[in-house]
Design a protein around this motif. Sequence first.
Motif, mmCIF file in Angstrom:
data_model
loop_
_atom_site.group_PDB
_atom_site.id
_atom_site.type_symbol
_atom_site.label_atom_id
_atom_site.label_comp_id
_atom_site.label_asym_id
_atom_site.label_seq_id
_atom_site.Cartn_x
_atom_site.Cartn_y
_atom_site.Cartn_z
ATOM 1 N N LEU A 36 20.786 -4.702 -39.512
ATOM 2 C CA LEU A 36 21.530 -5.658 -40.326
ATOM 3 C C LEU A 36 20.775 -6.952 -40.556
ATOM 4 C CD1 LEU A 36 25.105 -5.249 -38.807
ATOM 5 C CD2 LEU A 36 24.226 -4.308 -40.936
ATOM 6 N N GLY A 37 19.761 -7.209 -39.763
ATOM 7 C CA GLY A 37 18.994 -8.438 -39.936
ATOM 8 C C GLY A 37 18.124 -8.412 -41.179
ATOM 9 N N GLY A 38 18.037 -7.285 -41.844
ATOM 10 C CA GLY A 38 17.222 -7.174 -43.044
ATOM 11 C C GLY A 38 15.804 -6.756 -42.717
ATOM 12 N N ALA A 39 15.173 -6.145 -43.674
ATOM 13 C CA ALA A 39 13.791 -5.697 -43.468
ATOM 14 C C ALA A 39 12.866 -6.909 -43.449
ATOM 15 C CB ALA A 39 13.397 -4.733 -44.574
ATOM 16 N N ARG A 40 12.057 -6.977 -42.445
ATOM 17 C CA ARG A 40 11.086 -8.066 -42.341
ATOM 18 C C ARG A 40 9.715 -7.435 -42.183
ATOM 19 N NH1 ARG A 40 15.351 -10.009 -39.087
ATOM 20 N NH2 ARG A 40 16.255 -11.893 -39.935
ATOM 21 N N ASP A 41 8.714 -8.159 -42.624
ATOM 22 C CA ASP A 41 7.367 -7.671 -42.423
ATOM 23 C C ASP A 41 6.457 -8.843 -42.156
ATOM 24 O OD1 ASP A 41 7.304 -8.820 -44.909
ATOM 25 O OD2 ASP A 41 6.723 -7.018 -45.977
ATOM 26 N N GLY A 42 5.219 -8.530 -41.893
ATOM 27 C CA GLY A 42 4.230 -9.573 -41.669
ATOM 28 C C GLY A 42 4.469 -10.328 -40.369
ATOM 29 N N PHE A 43 4.164 -11.626 -40.400
ATOM 30 C CA PHE A 43 4.196 -12.453 -39.195
ATOM 31 C C PHE A 43 5.580 -12.514 -38.572
ATOM 32 C CE2 PHE A 43 4.829 -16.526 -37.068
ATOM 33 C CZ PHE A 43 3.890 -16.410 -36.066
ATOM 34 N N ASP A 44 6.632 -12.623 -39.402
ATOM 35 C CA ASP A 44 7.986 -12.737 -38.860
ATOM 36 C C ASP A 44 8.345 -11.509 -38.033
ATOM 37 O OD1 ASP A 44 10.417 -14.128 -38.514
ATOM 38 O OD2 ASP A 44 11.349 -12.941 -40.090
ATOM 39 N N GLN A 45 8.036 -10.320 -38.531
ATOM 40 C CA GLN A 45 8.315 -9.071 -37.808
ATOM 41 C C GLN A 45 7.533 -9.018 -36.504
ATOM 42 O OE1 GLN A 45 10.459 -6.702 -38.404
ATOM 43 N NE2 GLN A 45 9.769 -5.123 -37.030
ATOM 44 N N VAL A 46 6.268 -9.337 -36.573
ATOM 45 C CA VAL A 46 5.417 -9.310 -35.382
ATOM 46 C C VAL A 46 5.903 -10.347 -34.369
ATOM 47 C CG1 VAL A 46 3.085 -9.736 -34.526
ATOM 48 C CG2 VAL A 46 3.420 -8.424 -36.609
ATOM 49 N N ASN A 47 6.280 -11.518 -34.843
ATOM 50 C CA ASN A 47 6.729 -12.592 -33.962
ATOM 51 C C ASN A 47 8.036 -12.227 -33.252
ATOM 52 O OD1 ASN A 47 6.755 -15.198 -32.804
ATOM 53 N ND2 ASN A 47 8.134 -15.904 -34.395
ATOM 54 N N LEU A 48 9.007 -11.674 -33.985
ATOM 55 C CA LEU A 48 10.296 -11.356 -33.377
ATOM 56 C C LEU A 48 10.216 -10.203 -32.390
ATOM 57 C CD1 LEU A 48 12.982 -11.626 -36.200
ATOM 58 C CD2 LEU A 48 12.798 -12.990 -34.129
ATOM 59 N N HIS A 49 9.369 -9.221 -32.650
ATOM 60 C CA HIS A 49 9.390 -7.994 -31.861
ATOM 61 C C HIS A 49 8.117 -7.769 -31.057
ATOM 62 C CE1 HIS A 49 13.094 -7.265 -33.886
ATOM 63 N NE2 HIS A 49 12.511 -7.254 -35.055
ATOM 64 N N ARG A 50 7.424 -8.826 -30.727
ATOM 65 C CA ARG A 50 6.215 -8.670 -29.920
ATOM 66 C C ARG A 50 6.591 -8.256 -28.499
ATOM 67 N NH1 ARG A 50 6.045 -14.745 -30.555
ATOM 68 N NH2 ARG A 50 6.809 -15.551 -28.579
ATOM 69 N N LYS A 51 5.678 -7.577 -27.861
ATOM 70 C CA LYS A 51 5.821 -7.119 -26.471
ATOM 71 C C LYS A 51 7.000 -6.170 -26.288
ATOM 72 C CE LYS A 51 3.943 -11.424 -24.607
ATOM 73 N NZ LYS A 51 4.159 -12.529 -23.686
ATOM 74 N N GLN A 52 7.347 -5.387 -27.317
ATOM 75 C CA GLN A 52 8.471 -4.473 -27.219
ATOM 76 C C GLN A 52 8.039 -3.058 -27.600
ATOM 77 O OE1 GLN A 52 11.905 -5.764 -29.441
ATOM 78 N NE2 GLN A 52 11.612 -7.890 -28.871
ATOM 79 N N ALA A 53 8.484 -2.105 -26.799
ATOM 80 C CA ALA A 53 8.340 -0.704 -27.182
ATOM 81 C C ALA A 53 9.512 -0.380 -28.100
ATOM 82 C CB ALA A 53 8.369 0.177 -25.946
ATOM 83 N N ARG A 54 9.374 0.651 -28.943
ATOM 84 C CA ARG A 54 10.438 1.014 -29.875
ATOM 85 C C ARG A 54 10.803 2.475 -29.741
ATOM 86 N NH1 ARG A 54 9.996 -1.889 -35.586
ATOM 87 N NH2 ARG A 54 9.735 -3.981 -34.796
ATOM 88 N N VAL A 55 12.087 2.746 -29.960
ATOM 89 C CA VAL A 55 12.572 4.116 -30.001
ATOM 90 C C VAL A 55 13.654 4.167 -31.080
ATOM 91 C CG1 VAL A 55 14.306 3.791 -28.190
ATOM 92 C CG2 VAL A 55 13.403 6.054 -28.619
#
Length: 69
Positions: A36-55
């Motif tokens: 729901l936060g909307g699709a983000r890319d670039g620096f904002d995406q990297v900044n918000l989700h750094r140091k996280q594994a994804r599933v």
Amino acid sequence: MLDLTLARAGPTCVRHLADWGADIIRVEPPGQGDGLGGARDGFDQVNLHRKQARVSIDLKEPRWPSPPS
């Protein structure tokens, strides 16, 4: 820690926990990207989700696959 957050404030708080040393696993719905936060890319995406594994897991699916025998 499991990250089930969707809006901007949630990922920001989780990012702080990751910066302080927590092991984060971000759970996303299949094919929905940033929820729901909307699709983000670039620096904002990297900044918000750094140091996280994804599933990617469909938490609304009532039937889970059987474990391999």
